[in-house]
Design a protein around this motif. Structure first.
Motif, PDB file in Angstrom:
ATOM      1  N   ILE A 190     -80.696 -10.200 -18.103  1.00 44.09           N
ATOM      2  CA  ILE A 190     -80.858  -8.931 -17.390  1.00 44.09           C
ATOM      3  C   ILE A 190     -79.673  -8.710 -16.463  1.00 44.09           C
ATOM      4  CG2 ILE A 190     -82.319  -7.658 -15.748  1.00 44.09           C
ATOM      5  CD1 ILE A 190     -84.712  -9.075 -16.968  1.00 44.09           C
ATOM      6  N   GLY A 191     -78.981  -7.583 -16.621  1.00 42.61           N
ATOM      7  CA  GLY A 191     -77.818  -7.262 -15.790  1.00 42.61           C
ATOM      8  C   GLY A 191     -78.024  -5.963 -15.029  1.00 42.61           C
ATOM      9  N   LEU A 192     -77.292  -5.832 -13.939  1.00 43.66           N
ATOM     10  CA  LEU A 192     -77.370  -4.667 -13.072  1.00 43.66           C
ATOM     11  C   LEU A 192     -76.086  -3.862 -13.287  1.00 43.66           C
ATOM     12  CD1 LEU A 192     -79.148  -3.511 -10.759  1.00 43.66           C
ATOM     13  CD2 LEU A 192     -78.038  -5.148  -9.232  1.00 43.66           C
ATOM     14  N   LEU A 193     -76.220  -2.581 -13.664  1.00 42.65           N
ATOM     15  CA  LEU A 193     -75.038  -1.768 -13.943  1.00 42.65           C
ATOM     16  C   LEU A 193     -74.291  -1.479 -12.636  1.00 42.65           C
ATOM     17  CD1 LEU A 193     -73.360  -0.311 -16.056  1.00 42.65           C
ATOM     18  CD2 LEU A 193     -74.874   1.665 -15.852  1.00 42.65           C
ATOM     19  N   SER A 194     -73.023  -1.915 -12.578  1.00 42.28           N
ATOM     20  CA  SER A 194     -72.234  -1.712 -11.371  1.00 42.28           C
ATOM     21  C   SER A 194     -70.770  -1.451 -11.720  1.00 42.28           C
ATOM     22  CB  SER A 194     -72.368  -2.924 -10.451  1.00 42.28           C
ATOM     23  OG  SER A 194     -71.786  -2.643  -9.197  1.00 42.28           O
ATOM     24  N   ILE A 195     -69.902  -1.525 -10.709  1.00 50.78           N
ATOM     25  CA  ILE A 195     -68.495  -1.201 -10.952  1.00 50.78           C
ATOM     26  C   ILE A 195     -67.606  -2.417 -10.707  1.00 50.78           C
ATOM     27  CG2 ILE A 195     -68.862   1.216 -10.409  1.00 50.78           C
ATOM     28  CD1 ILE A 195     -67.544   0.692  -7.712  1.00 50.78           C
ATOM     29  N   GLY A 196     -68.183  -3.593 -10.903  1.00 51.04           N
ATOM     30  CA  GLY A 196     -67.420  -4.826 -10.761  1.00 51.04           C
ATOM     31  C   GLY A 196     -68.394  -5.952 -11.009  1.00 51.04           C
ATOM     32  N   GLU A 197     -67.939  -7.045 -11.551  1.00 53.21           N
ATOM     33  CA  GLU A 197     -68.860  -8.108 -11.926  1.00 53.21           C
ATOM     34  C   GLU A 197     -69.308  -8.968 -10.746  1.00 53.21           C
ATOM     35  OE1 GLU A 197     -67.313 -10.323 -15.199  1.00 53.21           O
ATOM     36  OE2 GLU A 197     -67.659  -8.665 -16.610  1.00 53.21           O
ATOM     37  N   GLU A 198     -68.447  -9.113  -9.752  1.00 56.09           N
ATOM     38  CA  GLU A 198     -68.748 -10.006  -8.637  1.00 56.09           C
ATOM     39  C   GLU A 198     -69.898  -9.468  -7.793  1.00 56.09           C
ATOM     40  OE1 GLU A 198     -66.014  -8.238  -8.926  1.00 56.09           O
ATOM     41  OE2 GLU A 198     -64.394  -9.560  -9.544  1.00 56.09           O
TER      42      GLU A 198
ATOM     43  N   GLY B 221     -67.872   8.102  -6.747  1.00 56.67           N
ATOM     44  CA  GLY B 221     -67.017   7.070  -7.309  1.00 56.67           C
ATOM     45  C   GLY B 221     -67.755   6.000  -8.093  1.00 56.67           C
ATOM     46  N   PHE B 222     -69.044   5.817  -7.811  1.00 58.04           N
ATOM     47  CA  PHE B 222     -69.836   4.844  -8.571  1.00 58.04           C
ATOM     48  C   PHE B 222     -70.090   5.381  -9.978  1.00 58.04           C
ATOM     49  CE2 PHE B 222     -73.744   2.890 -10.064  1.00 58.04           C
ATOM     50  CZ  PHE B 222     -73.514   1.552  -9.809  1.00 58.04           C
ATOM     51  N   VAL B 223     -70.639   6.589 -10.057  1.00 57.40           N
ATOM     52  CA  VAL B 223     -70.947   7.195 -11.358  1.00 57.40           C
ATOM     53  C   VAL B 223     -69.657   7.401 -12.165  1.00 57.40           C
ATOM     54  CG1 VAL B 223     -71.888   9.245 -12.503  1.00 57.40           C
ATOM     55  CG2 VAL B 223     -73.036   8.314 -10.482  1.00 57.40           C
TER      56      VAL B 223
END
Lengths: 347, 347
Positions: free
Chosen positions: A179-187, B231-233
């Motif tokens: 299960i992953g959380l959609l974000s704008i960077g992996e860290e 900026g997130f979307v």
């Protein structure tokens, strides 16, 4: 449970094409997967359409619904004023335990509203979520929420992940979906405030396999099984994917048909293109499970074809057979303290 | 303005490949578009790399920078502690009017932070935004913000649209670019709270062509010229597009190479594939303008190749020549009352 045949209520009036598509779709599912059907809609329309099909060996019952939810109506108006709409009757049949679940390709907002207020939510679930199944380079993956909740809090996203866990188990036949959380960077620490707060909850979650943040580019690689986002971001992502795949296909076609040689090349490689389009074909998975209700509900695209309705109906029956919703209830309950704590504190 | 050559400061140390890619990219731009260059970075590294290239006819100056911003450093730390980093020196050269703009393929967070605090913002602009240029079925379009601001208020989104207006005018050579708000339904009233509040501002905006909400599927049709989002979307959308295009290409390749006949077909149609991939090639546009600073700044992908650097440098010089930033200042100023009002009321 193992012996009883699942009973699925199908909203025959739903979708852009209505009975001529939904009815044969449901019949094919019933025949191939041993499902009992409640056909919900205008009696005359269903009877007329039934004459066009071979119904032998299918156990069904027609349930008359005098009204139909229209696309330009508000979900709340449909819920309050259209008591005889086919989607309301589907939900009542489920509530009264006459059906184990429902399938509708109609007004999806009405399906969410009627599902939530007629069937009711699993105890502890605050917001049901629409979970769409997306094709990837490897196995399919689940993306949720894709539009049921546009403004979310951290504990909503957390519950989306918990709810998707058993559905991904059964869809992919694996014990521990990633299960992953959609974000704008992996860290850890990357993302907007909502994602950062949700991350903290997922880190503490019991009995699920949280793999951290994933980025937009990870959606289609198949390296994560469940992608959690709020309904605004999820819906943008889903429609963007459909739109981009369509645009790329149109541009490629235009380029290929610009010369005889490339046209001949395309003709020779058309079997590859055919297999390729099957991979990006939404009808393969049929519909989006609406998670968090007391029973199984599958919401289909308005443009669903016969195959999509068939697959959605089979999907509904499979989740009933596998007791997926029971495990959803357990996942929510095991993490209830955490959800309640997050809800209580002010972010 | 018409006679003076634009001077562009180029962060030679930036990007995954550094001087061997950035230097020839900048030199090619200077030669083809009559640009003066300030080459910013370690003097010895630049001099060594210069020996590999023909610099005749190019007017340049080396500006030594003892340090380099590393990808694992926080933008605020780079800003506060690395005064001699190449990106800081680029920004100081712009601030001191020794350069008209800068180009960097380095740490994009550092570019935003140094740009904002060293060069400074246009009066009235609260948040500078990264605007990426995306390919569509027709003309390219501008998507912003793609990551400079992950948590936004309505007046931020409103200013993003105002700032993109003159950049779209010059990119597409049109007087009235169509500006859309990324949402999950076309009708007014669709979307999350942020989008609904931003919609109300755009409706009242002066001197821009607001066309309402657009959906994810509209990004690549070319029917809208500027797509505004937080900026997130925007960052999720951008990375998802890159990822999906890559996944589709890999799947198609795998299918095509599975038989000799389809392989022959692919060989015959390869010129079409080549034209197709040029359309989805980010290097065509080079970099993302960072809008809202007192001068032109172009932030490039870390993976930029020589062509991308060349195009980004030419883009920077073109915006300097066309006075795009002056028109950005006017657009912000004409709508300042509205921005201030929205900022003042509590949503």
């Amino acid at each position: 449970m193992g012996i009883k045949k699942p009973v699925i209520a199908v909203d025959i009036m739903g979708g852009d094409f209505g009975p001529p598509v939904v009815l044969p779709g449901a019949l094919a599912a019933a025949r191939s997967s041993n499902i009992d059907l409640l056909l919900v809609g205008r009696k005359e329309a269903i009877e007329l359409e039934l004459k066009q099909h071979d119904c032998s060996g299918v156990n069904f019952e027609i349930v008359h619904a005098a009204e139909v939810a229209l696309m330009n109506e508000q979900p709340s108006d449909i819920l309050r004023r259209k008591k005889d709409a086919s989607i309301q009757i589907c939900c009542r049949l489920v509530k009264e335990a006459k059906a184990d679940g429902f399938v509708s390709a109609g007004h999806s907002g009405a399906s969410v509203a009627c599902g939530m207020f007629i069937i009711g939510r699993v105890p502890g679930v605050e917001r049901p979520a629409l979970a769409t199944i997306i094709p990837t380079e490897k196995n399919p993956a689940i993306l949720l929420d894709v539009g049921a909740n546009v403004d979310c809090k951290a504990h909503h996203l957390f519950q989306f992940g918990l709810m998707a866990h058993p559905f991904a188990q059964d869809l992919l036949d694996i014990s521990s979906p990633r299960i992953g959380l959609l974000s704008i960077g992996e860290e850890e620490g990357k993302g907007n405030n909502l994602v950062k707060e949700s991350y903290d909850l997922f880190k503490l979650a019991k009995n699920i396999n949280f793999v951290g943040n994933v980025e937009g580019r990870d959606l289609f690689t198949g390296d994560v099984d469940v992608i959690v986002s709020d309904g605004f971001v999820g819906n943008v992502a889903l429609k963007l994917s459909e739109g981009l795949a369509g645009s790329l296909a149109r541009v490629l076609k235009r380029e290929i048909f610009s010369s005889t040689v490339t046209k001949l090349g395309a003709w020779l490689s058309k079997s590859a293109f055919k297999r390729f389009s099957r991979i990006v074909d939404y009808a393969e998975y049929g519909g989006a499970p609406l998670l968090g209700l007391q029973n199984i509900a599958i919401v289909c695209h308005g443009k669903s074809n016969i195959k999509a309705i068939t697959n959605a109906t089979i999907m509904a029956a499979n989740y009933v057979r596998k007791g997926t919703n029971q495990r959803l209830t357990e996942a929510i309950s095991a993490n209830e303290e955490l959800s309640r704590y997050s809800k209580a504190i002010k972010h």
